[in-house]
Design a protein around this motif. Structure first.
Motif, PDB file in Angstrom:
ATOM      1  N   ALA A   1      15.064  18.670  58.131  1.00  0.00           N
ATOM      2  CA  ALA A   1      15.933  17.614  57.575  1.00  0.00           C
ATOM      3  C   ALA A   1      15.104  16.682  56.694  1.00  0.00           C
ATOM      4  CB  ALA A   1      16.595  16.844  58.713  1.00  0.00           C
ATOM      5  N   ALA A   2      13.858  16.419  57.083  1.00  0.00           N
ATOM      6  CA  ALA A   2      13.002  15.505  56.315  1.00  0.00           C
ATOM      7  C   ALA A   2      12.701  16.075  54.925  1.00  0.00           C
ATOM      8  CB  ALA A   2      11.706  15.248  57.085  1.00  0.00           C
ATOM      9  N   VAL A   3      12.554  17.394  54.828  1.00  0.00           N
ATOM     10  CA  VAL A   3      12.338  18.028  53.515  1.00  0.00           C
ATOM     11  C   VAL A   3      13.642  17.997  52.701  1.00  0.00           C
ATOM     12  CG1 VAL A   3      11.895  20.273  52.390  1.00  0.00           C
ATOM     13  CG2 VAL A   3      10.317  19.397  54.130  1.00  0.00           C
ATOM     14  N   LYS A   4      14.758  18.273  53.357  1.00  0.00           N
ATOM     15  CA  LYS A   4      16.052  18.202  52.638  1.00  0.00           C
ATOM     16  C   LYS A   4      16.249  16.807  52.053  1.00  0.00           C
ATOM     17  CE  LYS A   4      18.627  21.781  55.146  1.00  0.00           C
ATOM     18  NZ  LYS A   4      17.760  22.155  56.264  1.00  0.00           N
ATOM     19  N   ALA A   5      15.796  15.802  52.799  1.00  0.00           N
ATOM     20  CA  ALA A   5      15.973  14.416  52.341  1.00  0.00           C
ATOM     21  C   ALA A   5      15.205  14.151  51.043  1.00  0.00           C
ATOM     22  CB  ALA A   5      15.520  13.449  53.438  1.00  0.00           C
ATOM     23  N   GLU A   6      14.178  14.945  50.759  1.00  0.00           N
ATOM     24  CA  GLU A   6      13.374  14.771  49.537  1.00  0.00           C
ATOM     25  C   GLU A   6      13.883  15.628  48.385  1.00  0.00           C
ATOM     26  OE1 GLU A   6      10.952  12.593  49.162  1.00  0.00           O
ATOM     27  OE2 GLU A   6      11.166  11.956  51.245  1.00  0.00           O
ATOM     28  N   ALA A   7      14.887  16.470  48.661  1.00  0.00           N
ATOM     29  CA  ALA A   7      15.355  17.425  47.639  1.00  0.00           C
ATOM     30  C   ALA A   7      16.590  16.885  46.913  1.00  0.00           C
ATOM     31  CB  ALA A   7      15.682  18.752  48.305  1.00  0.00           C
ATOM     32  N   ASP A   8      16.885  17.468  45.750  1.00  0.00           N
ATOM     33  CA  ASP A   8      18.084  17.067  45.009  1.00  0.00           C
ATOM     34  C   ASP A   8      19.305  17.828  45.500  1.00  0.00           C
ATOM     35  OD1 ASP A   8      17.051  15.306  42.652  1.00  0.00           O
ATOM     36  OD2 ASP A   8      15.597  16.917  42.923  1.00  0.00           O
ATOM     37  N   VAL A   9      19.099  19.099  45.785  1.00  0.00           N
ATOM     38  CA  VAL A   9      20.230  19.920  46.228  1.00  0.00           C
ATOM     39  C   VAL A   9      19.701  21.037  47.124  1.00  0.00           C
ATOM     40  CG1 VAL A   9      20.187  21.209  44.039  1.00  0.00           C
ATOM     41  CG2 VAL A   9      22.232  21.321  45.433  1.00  0.00           C
ATOM     42  N   CYS A  10      20.550  21.431  48.050  1.00  0.00           N
ATOM     43  CA  CYS A  10      20.195  22.468  49.019  1.00  0.00           C
ATOM     44  C   CYS A  10      20.824  23.792  48.558  1.00  0.00           C
ATOM     45  CB  CYS A  10      20.810  22.001  50.333  1.00  0.00           C
ATOM     46  SG  CYS A  10      20.295  22.875  51.762  1.00  0.00           S
TER      47      CYS A  10
ATOM     48  N   PRO B   1      17.279  11.163  62.356  1.00  0.00           N
ATOM     49  CA  PRO B   1      17.342   9.716  62.129  1.00  0.00           C
ATOM     50  C   PRO B   1      18.297   9.383  60.974  1.00  0.00           C
ATOM     51  CG  PRO B   1      15.056  10.486  62.229  1.00  0.00           C
ATOM     52  CD  PRO B   1      15.932  11.706  62.221  1.00  0.00           C
ATOM     53  N   PRO B   2      19.055   8.260  61.088  1.00  0.00           N
ATOM     54  CA  PRO B   2      20.119   7.958  60.120  1.00  0.00           C
ATOM     55  C   PRO B   2      19.669   7.940  58.655  1.00  0.00           C
ATOM     56  CG  PRO B   2      20.195   6.423  61.955  1.00  0.00           C
ATOM     57  CD  PRO B   2      18.994   7.277  62.178  1.00  0.00           C
ATOM     58  N   ASP B   3      18.479   7.396  58.344  1.00  0.00           N
ATOM     59  CA  ASP B   3      18.071   7.330  56.929  1.00  0.00           C
ATOM     60  C   ASP B   3      17.813   8.738  56.375  1.00  0.00           C
ATOM     61  OD1 ASP B   3      15.938   7.331  58.778  1.00  0.00           O
ATOM     62  OD2 ASP B   3      14.513   6.805  57.200  1.00  0.00           O
ATOM     63  N   ILE B   4      17.162   9.579  57.184  1.00  0.00           N
ATOM     64  CA  ILE B   4      16.917  10.970  56.751  1.00  0.00           C
ATOM     65  C   ILE B   4      18.244  11.716  56.660  1.00  0.00           C
ATOM     66  CG2 ILE B   4      15.892  13.189  57.457  1.00  0.00           C
ATOM     67  CD1 ILE B   4      13.491  11.653  58.437  1.00  0.00           C
ATOM     68  N   ARG B   5      19.100  11.475  57.644  1.00  0.00           N
ATOM     69  CA  ARG B   5      20.400  12.167  57.651  1.00  0.00           C
ATOM     70  C   ARG B   5      21.176  11.876  56.374  1.00  0.00           C
ATOM     71  NH1 ARG B   5      25.762  10.734  58.402  1.00  0.00           N
ATOM     72  NH2 ARG B   5      26.868  12.705  58.410  1.00  0.00           N
ATOM     73  N   ALA B   6      21.230  10.611  55.982  1.00  0.00           N
ATOM     74  CA  ALA B   6      22.033  10.239  54.810  1.00  0.00           C
ATOM     75  C   ALA B   6      21.524  10.958  53.560  1.00  0.00           C
ATOM     76  CB  ALA B   6      21.984   8.730  54.614  1.00  0.00           C
ATOM     77  N   ARG B   7      20.196  11.019  53.386  1.00  0.00           N
ATOM     78  CA  ARG B   7      19.654  11.661  52.180  1.00  0.00           C
ATOM     79  C   ARG B   7      19.786  13.185  52.243  1.00  0.00           C
ATOM     80  NH1 ARG B   7      14.066  10.326  51.464  1.00  0.00           N
ATOM     81  NH2 ARG B   7      13.966   9.647  53.616  1.00  0.00           N
TER      82      ARG B   7
ATOM     83  N   GLY C   1      23.231  14.252  51.422  1.00  0.00           N
ATOM     84  CA  GLY C   1      23.470  14.237  49.974  1.00  0.00           C
ATOM     85  C   GLY C   1      23.148  15.591  49.362  1.00  0.00           C
ATOM     86  N   ALA C   2      21.990  16.167  49.740  1.00  0.00           N
ATOM     87  CA  ALA C   2      21.577  17.474  49.184  1.00  0.00           C
ATOM     88  C   ALA C   2      22.519  18.586  49.640  1.00  0.00           C
ATOM     89  CB  ALA C   2      20.137  17.778  49.596  1.00  0.00           C
TER      90      ALA C   2
ATOM     91  N   GLU D   1      25.742  18.173  50.632  1.00  0.00           N
ATOM     92  CA  GLU D   1      27.079  17.973  50.020  1.00  0.00           C
ATOM     93  C   GLU D   1      27.095  18.397  48.563  1.00  0.00           C
ATOM     94  OE1 GLU D   1      28.025  13.934  51.060  1.00  0.00           O
ATOM     95  OE2 GLU D   1      29.324  14.630  52.711  1.00  0.00           O
ATOM     96  N   LYS D   2      25.968  18.159  47.889  1.00  0.00           N
ATOM     97  CA  LYS D   2      25.911  18.576  46.482  1.00  0.00           C
ATOM     98  C   LYS D   2      26.047  20.094  46.399  1.00  0.00           C
ATOM     99  CE  LYS D   2      23.640  17.864  42.151  1.00  0.00           C
ATOM    100  NZ  LYS D   2      22.406  17.572  41.446  1.00  0.00           N
ATOM    101  N   MET D   3      25.374  20.796  47.305  1.00  0.00           N
ATOM    102  CA  MET D   3      25.498  22.264  47.332  1.00  0.00           C
ATOM    103  C   MET D   3      26.953  22.659  47.601  1.00  0.00           C
ATOM    104  SD  MET D   3      24.001  24.911  50.149  1.00  0.00           S
ATOM    105  CE  MET D   3      24.798  24.151  51.534  1.00  0.00           C
ATOM    106  N   ILE D   4      27.577  22.018  48.575  1.00  0.00           N
ATOM    107  CA  ILE D   4      28.951  22.403  48.949  1.00  0.00           C
ATOM    108  C   ILE D   4      29.904  22.153  47.766  1.00  0.00           C
ATOM    109  CG2 ILE D   4      30.884  21.830  50.499  1.00  0.00           C
ATOM    110  CD1 ILE D   4      28.741  21.456  52.738  1.00  0.00           C
ATOM    111  N   SER D   5      29.637  21.096  47.005  1.00  0.00           N
ATOM    112  CA  SER D   5      30.524  20.791  45.866  1.00  0.00           C
ATOM    113  C   SER D   5      30.379  21.842  44.757  1.00  0.00           C
ATOM    114  CB  SER D   5      30.230  19.391  45.330  1.00  0.00           C
ATOM    115  OG  SER D   5      29.040  19.417  44.565  1.00  0.00           O
ATOM    116  N   ILE D   6      29.263  22.558  44.719  1.00  0.00           N
ATOM    117  CA  ILE D   6      29.055  23.619  43.710  1.00  0.00           C
ATOM    118  C   ILE D   6      29.774  24.874  44.194  1.00  0.00           C
ATOM    119  CG2 ILE D   6      27.330  25.111  42.581  1.00  0.00           C
ATOM    120  CD1 ILE D   6      25.345  22.693  43.068  1.00  0.00           C
TER     121      ILE D   6
END
Ligand code: 13P
Ligand code: SF4
Length: 302
Positions: free
Chosen positions: A118-127, A285-291, A294-295, A297-302
């Motif tokens: 999750a911590a790496v996903k939090a640093e990425a733009d999209v999953c 953790p909530p801050d990592i979760r939120a970011r 984002g990555a 949800e961006k994938m799901i929207s594509i």
């Protein structure tokens, strides 16, 4: 000591009592697959976990998958019956390493495979997953894309895009050991059979295969195809499901002994203990979760 049947009965009782659902990855042990309410690939499982009404998710898979479920279903309790069941490939890059690496490539977006913490996903733009990696990359406007952590999936994406893929040097040890020799031997041993491989396999294996599919797509293709003989180039656990759903077809491993040992750490005993003690839990953790969300949800929207 309970026998397997008693253990299964106790698990089902406890599952009712805890209002739980059991989800299992396609690579899980046969007895775990038989017990699960839902079997699927990495993303299908987490989406299922978010959709269902159950308050407790028993995640039979590896750690990053349980984290993804917790990110998508933050109000639910996610149990991973063995916390040591991690994905060695996901652990080949940390958030600190990604932050440092990104500095060398300003302005390039980071696409991260779902097999990341999750911590790496939090640093990425999209999953992305192995099913949609090419689509995700092609949806981006940039000409150069950073991809983590799987160099083999990165090189597979490169075949299907005009963008330049700059990959981290990670790999899945189960798929990375496949070689063109395994393809040659399978063609000799099973003449006329199709060879399906996972995109985490090395380029020489992709070159020799008939189809390149994620585990979720292998399951769907096996139901549709008229082929009766199929060689499967991925973790062997999926063959149990393929045979069970398609008893009239034959499935052979590309290389026998292709096993992800961490996937097999989840046993009936551990599932029982997890439901009994409601531990171990996976939280983000909530801050990592939120970011990270984002990555995803961006994938799901594509
Ligand atoms: P998929 O099930 O998403 O194809 O991923 C394969 C894998 O190696 C999961 O760890
Ligand atoms: Fe990770 Fe490979 Fe095991 Fe999947 S099969 S959990 S990618 S090591």
């Amino acid at each position: 000591m309970m026998n397997q049947e008693e253990l299964k009965a106790r698990i089902l009782e406890l599952k009712e009592k805890r209002r739980a659902i059991i989800v299992a990855h396609n690579y899980q042990l046969p007895e775990i697959q038989d017990l699960a309410d839902f079997i699927g690939d990495s993303l299908e499982l987490s989406r299922q976990a978010a959709r269902v009404e159950a308050e407790v998710i028993v995640f039979c898979g590896v750690h990053f998958m349980a984290e993804t479920a917790s990110i998508l279903a933050p109000g639910k309790i996610v149990l991973l019956p063995d916390l040591q069941a991690g994905c060695p490939m996901a652990n080949m890059i940390t958030a600190d390493e990604l932050r440092e690496w990104k500095k060398n490539y300003p302005g390039r977006p980071v696409v991260c495979y779902i097999n990341t913490t999750a911590a790496v996903k939090a640093e990425a733009d999209v999953c992305c997953t192995s099913s949609n990696a090419v689509e995700v990359v092609n949806s981006l406007e940039n000409e150069e894309i950073l991809f983590v952590p799987d160099k083999n999936l990165g090189s597979y994406i490169q075949r299907h895009t005009i963008k330049k893929i700059i990959s981290w040097d990670g790999f899945c040890y189960v798929h990375h050991q496949f070689s063109s020799g395994d393809i040659r031997r399978s063609r000799e041993e099973h003449p006329g059979a199709q060879i399906w491989v996972h995109p985490e396999s090395p380029p020489e294996v992709i070159d020799g295969a008939d189809l390149v599919l994620s585990t979720g797509k292998m399951v769907k293709e096996a139901r549709k195809t008229n082929q009766r003989e199929i060689v499967i180039g991925t973790e062997e656990g999926i063959i149990y499901r393929l045979k069970k759903e398609n008893p009239e077809k034959n499935f052979y491993p590309l290389k026998s002994g292709s096993i992800c040992f961490n996937m097999k750490k989840i046993t009936l005993n551990k599932v029982y203990r997890a439901l009994e003690s409601m531990e171990p839990r996976v939280t983000v953790p909530p801050d990592i979760r939120a970011r990270a969300l984002g990555a995803i949800e961006k994938m799901i929207s594509i």
